[in-house]
Design an enzyme around this catalytic site. Sequence first.
Site, PDB file in Angstrom:
ATOM      1  CD  GLU A  28     -74.555 -12.708  39.548  1.00 20.74           C
ATOM      2  OE1 GLU A  28     -73.523 -12.352  38.946  1.00 20.74           O
ATOM      3  OE2 GLU A  28     -74.696 -13.853  40.034  1.00 20.74           O
ATOM      4  CD  GLU A  29     -75.805  -4.286  40.771  1.00 22.73           C
ATOM      5  OE1 GLU A  29     -74.686  -3.759  40.696  1.00 22.73           O
ATOM      6  OE2 GLU A  29     -76.741  -3.990  40.008  1.00 22.73           O
ATOM      7  CB  SER A  30     -71.590  -5.933  45.988  1.00 24.63           C
ATOM      8  OG  SER A  30     -72.449  -6.743  46.798  1.00 24.63           O
TER       9      SER A  30
END
Length: 574
Positions: A446-448
């Site tokens: 979800e971050e990258s």
Amino acid sequence: MKWVALPIVLVGAAISILAVFLPQRDAASSALSGYEALRKAQSGLPKTIAGLDELAARAGALGWQAKIAAARAHAAQAEFAVAAELLRQALDARSTTALRAELGSLLEAAGERAEAKAEWEKLLPKADAVQAMQRLEPDSIKLAGILVTAGRYDAALPLVTPAVVDAARLPRARALAGLGKSSEAASEFARYLESHPSDGAVKLEYARALERAGDSGRALEVLHSLGAAGAYREGLLLESLGRIRDAIDAYKRSSDGEARWRAGRLLESLGDASGALSIYQALASGTHRVRDDAALRAVQLLRAGGNAAEAAKLIAGLPAAFQWILGSYVPPTVPAAAPGEISPAVASALQVADSLAKRGHAEWASAEAEFALHDAGIADRLAIGNWFDEHGDARRAFQIGSELLAKSPSRAAYELAYPKAFTASVNRWSSTYEVDPYLILAVIREESNYLPTAVSSSNAMGLMQLLPSTGKWIAESKCKLTYTADLPFDPDANIRMGTWYVSYLTDLFDDLVRGVAAYNGGNGNVERWTAAAKVTARADVPGALVSIETREYLTKVLNSWLWYRLLYSSDPTP
């Protein structure tokens, strides 16, 4: 004569196999011969430029690579217009940011300034694009507007300082606001509105500048004058000033779902559970982004009021993350549709890609696999996604898998969309810092989206998107690493630092939910928000998070975590 039948059948089967295999092998052999010709043509320049041009006329990945090589060869001969046309053709087949920048430079060198400007504008706010636009756009006011839209306020402001004509006031005001110079921005917005008093969108910007400059009274006047269009921001400002009843009235005048949500939260804080429930139920039946947040709060209020049957109806439609938070999560059944047979064309392309990868031509190999996606079926796409995953490109596998889930969900598609990426590092550091490895994979997803070089608009970096200040603190104080500019982009180092941080936050709150929320919203904010909302149960945490982004982030990470456990863990119910 029965003894003759078996050999005849076997011969027939062999012929059928060869009929499929030989064309595939011939196609792969032909493609590899073409790549060998490309390699020789590149190594023999400039004498072999005609050979590059011939290869550039081909379709597919080989033709795409040849077009790029031929464009560069012609550019080296100062034949910029020819080079630009070849690169245009390459971009039509497959676009990348680097190629678009190269095309912009070639068009500029060819004297095609308008076309060059159009290409560079697509690449804003990159620094080289800003520099190119400064060369190519002669109208300073127009350029300032373009740069402001791209968020490059620093480059825009000098172009409209001072604002010698009325047209310069709006880009100047927006640049000042973007740079945090709120008082100056408010003055410029006010001057602009003297000539454009009916521009409601600019009035909203003006009110925001006034608010940030500390002039809450004037900001409220402007927002109230906008009616429903300004009601959400009016409510936010009134709430910040402690005028809760007035804030609720303002929120209710807004048609924005988030405003209605906040009205419900404030009504809850005043003890008006019935009024809040009415708002939540209306939002839960709609399509606004706060739908799930509202449904969760409605469940809590319905349960508290003894209406378990109505609560159960809402729980069934909640995302897995919220069902787990409520203690009602039942792992779904993963569709196990058979992937089917891949086409001969895709099998041949992946054979070529494998051969190119083994020969050290990683970029050529990836392009061959990418072009195989054109007109590929479900089984083909699964095979291509698996190829990328096996060759270390989890990001591309994730993208292909995610696209397939929307069309034809299957376990194979889910495993692509939730790849076990960077396994060695994830397992090592999650074991060291005693964190569920599937939670770390969920954060990375979800971050990258598994991109090691990812940089956000707030300058968070790497797989687990750490801000430089946070990364430096963790690296030097906790991991005994020397923090350099490149460290956040080293996958192992980034996963190590990010995993330590997840462990620290979940231990700090003694709660996975608040720890995950703090990874996005900051531990100070999460502590303050949950304290203000008097949170006593885990299910109350999402509703206490003031930031929309943090609420959505929490849901996404927990959903991904649950999918990872369902797909790969022997215990899918944490």
